[in-house]
Design a protein around this motif. Structure first.
Motif, mmCIF file in Angstrom:
data_model
loop_
_atom_site.group_PDB
_atom_site.id
_atom_site.type_symbol
_atom_site.label_atom_id
_atom_site.label_comp_id
_atom_site.label_asym_id
_atom_site.label_seq_id
_atom_site.Cartn_x
_atom_site.Cartn_y
_atom_site.Cartn_z
ATOM 1 N N ALA A 89 0.823 -1.207 0.000
ATOM 2 C CA ALA A 89 0.000 0.000 0.000
ATOM 3 C C ALA A 89 0.857 1.257 0.000
ATOM 4 O O ALA A 89 0.553 2.232 -0.707
ATOM 5 C CB ALA A 89 -0.929 -0.008 1.213
ATOM 6 N N LEU A 90 1.937 1.259 0.778
ATOM 7 C CA LEU A 90 2.807 2.435 0.826
ATOM 8 C C LEU A 90 3.512 2.648 -0.510
ATOM 9 O O LEU A 90 3.710 3.792 -0.939
ATOM 10 C CB LEU A 90 3.837 2.272 1.949
ATOM 11 N N THR A 91 3.892 1.572 -1.176
ATOM 12 C CA THR A 91 4.557 1.708 -2.470
ATOM 13 C C THR A 91 3.602 2.276 -3.508
ATOM 14 O O THR A 91 3.977 3.134 -4.311
ATOM 15 C CB THR A 91 5.104 0.347 -2.930
ATOM 16 N N VAL A 92 2.348 1.826 -3.488
ATOM 17 C CA VAL A 92 1.375 2.362 -4.437
ATOM 18 C C VAL A 92 1.081 3.829 -4.131
ATOM 19 O O VAL A 92 0.959 4.657 -5.039
ATOM 20 C CB VAL A 92 0.083 1.524 -4.404
ATOM 21 N N PRO A 176 -7.360 6.912 -7.404
ATOM 22 C CA PRO A 176 -6.356 6.240 -8.242
ATOM 23 C C PRO A 176 -5.790 4.993 -7.569
ATOM 24 O O PRO A 176 -5.503 3.998 -8.240
ATOM 25 C CB PRO A 176 -5.283 7.325 -8.425
ATOM 26 N N PHE A 177 -5.631 5.029 -6.246
ATOM 27 C CA PHE A 177 -5.196 3.870 -5.480
ATOM 28 C C PHE A 177 -6.196 2.725 -5.679
ATOM 29 O O PHE A 177 -5.817 1.579 -5.943
ATOM 30 C CB PHE A 177 -5.099 4.267 -4.008
ATOM 31 N N ALA A 178 -7.480 3.039 -5.568
ATOM 32 C CA ALA A 178 -8.517 2.014 -5.728
ATOM 33 C C ALA A 178 -8.476 1.405 -7.116
ATOM 34 O O ALA A 178 -8.586 0.178 -7.281
ATOM 35 C CB ALA A 178 -9.892 2.630 -5.456
ATOM 36 N N ARG A 179 -8.320 2.246 -8.131
ATOM 37 C CA ARG A 179 -8.328 1.732 -9.507
ATOM 38 C C ARG A 179 -7.189 0.744 -9.737
ATOM 39 O O ARG A 179 -7.351 -0.241 -10.475
ATOM 40 C CB ARG A 179 -8.238 2.895 -10.494
ATOM 41 N N LEU A 180 -6.028 0.996 -9.135
ATOM 42 C CA LEU A 180 -4.906 0.077 -9.308
ATOM 43 C C LEU A 180 -5.184 -1.275 -8.663
ATOM 44 O O LEU A 180 -4.551 -2.275 -9.022
ATOM 45 C CB LEU A 180 -3.632 0.682 -8.710
ATOM 46 N N PHE A 181 -6.113 -1.322 -7.716
ATOM 47 C CA PHE A 181 -6.459 -2.575 -7.066
ATOM 48 C C PHE A 181 -7.825 -3.088 -7.526
ATOM 49 O O PHE A 181 -8.581 -3.672 -6.759
ATOM 50 C CB PHE A 181 -6.428 -2.410 -5.545
ATOM 51 N N ALA A 182 -8.124 -2.843 -8.818
ATOM 52 C CA ALA A 182 -9.274 -3.451 -9.502
ATOM 53 C C ALA A 182 -10.623 -2.958 -9.002
ATOM 54 O O ALA A 182 -11.617 -3.684 -9.074
ATOM 55 C CB ALA A 182 -9.217 -4.982 -9.401
#
Length: 295
Positions: A89-92, A176-182
């Motif tokens: 999560a921190l990296t994203v 954007p964080f949510a979108r990266l996790f589908a």
């Protein structure tokens, strides 16, 4: 019924709670999650206190609990699994574009095999109900628990004061964080008010199953090397304080006077110390790396 005895779990070196930041990345690349309020909240190291509460909220959804119980290795090392999730999560949140996408891909690959059907009847979820980790609605709930607990802990324990406008920007910055996790746009609440309404409605519908209670016991019996007496009890107190009261009670984490006093002591200590803590102590180093990259 009395709880079964806790299993002997691997010890976690204390150094593991200080995950190193990714490399500096591409200079000038702000990454996919650059919104200031989202990073302001996520950067607070105190948000790690909400990790167990986020996990317990996630698995209070019967379909998430079934997927974790059948496919996860929490029982083999719950603290390591939680910290692995934290590092991703921190990296994203703070990595450059390539670092964030690679971290999200690793999580996606780990989640790809998580699918099946439920084994037991649960109110509202009959046996045989299909589940899959990349289901948009389940992915949204997992994302919501991370955003809600981080904001709650930052405000309650770290003394971060968010105005209504800053809360709105924090939610928008998490998308954007949510979108990266589908999590697709079509299921994301449009505003922070809609987000809070969604969390409240979902909490009312949660069902804490035996599978979820087993996961909770694993998560809340984390062991450190060297041992730190009282850490498990303190984690239960903070988790009971962060969770919505009905969910905490369903896990057997009632807000007893002792737990309220312990959580209050932690809140008071952190809120008093936070203004004078040096940045490397108060904030994840990932935030500094991201700031230096775009400076």
């Amino acid at each position: 019924m009395p709880h079964p005895p806790a299993r002997r779990l691997p010890r976690l070196p204390l150094a593991a709670v200080f995950p190193p930041p990714p490399g500096p990345g591409v200079r000038g690349d702000a990454g996919p999650c650059p919104e200031a309020q989202f990073r302001r909240v996520t950067a607070e190291r105190a948000t790690v206190l909400g990790g167990p509460a986020a996990i317990l909220l996630q698995v209070a959804h019967p379909l998430v609990a079934e997927g974790v119980a059948v496919h996860s290795d929490y029982a083999a090392g719950p603290a390591r699994r939680l910290l692995g999730t934290l590092q991703a999560a921190l990296t994203v949140a703070f990595g450059d574009t390539a670092q964030a996408h690679e971290a999200a891909r690793r999580v996606g690959r780990a989640h790809a095999p998580v699918r099946g059907t439920t084994r037991a009847d649960v109110p509202g979820t009959p046996a045989g109900t299909p589940y899959r980790a990349n289901d948009p609605d389940l992915a949204l709930w997992v994302h919501a628990t991370l955003v809600w607990t981080a904001r709650t802990v930052a405000e309650r324990y770290a003394g971060v004061r968010l105005t209504p406008d800053e809360r709105e920007r924090h939610w928008q910055g998490s998308k954007p964080f949510a979108r990266l996790f589908a999590v697709p746009d079509r299921v994301l609440p449009g505003s922070v008010t809609e987000f809070d309404d969604y969390v409240a409605a979902t909490v009312r519908a949660l069902v804490v199953t035996d599978a979820a209670r087993g996961i909770a016991r694993d998560v809340l019996t984390q062991r450190t090397a060297p041992p730190l007496p009282g850490v498990a009890a303190l984690a239960r107190s903070v988790t009971a304080d962060v969770l919505p009261a009905p969910v905490a009670a369903a896990y057997g984490l009632d807000r007893t006077p002792g737990r309220r006093a312990a959580a209050g002591a932690v809140r008071g200590l952190l809120r008093t110390a936070r203004p004078v803590l040096p940045e490397p102590v108060a904030r994840w180093p990932h935030a500094r790396v991201a700031r230096d990259r775009v400076r």
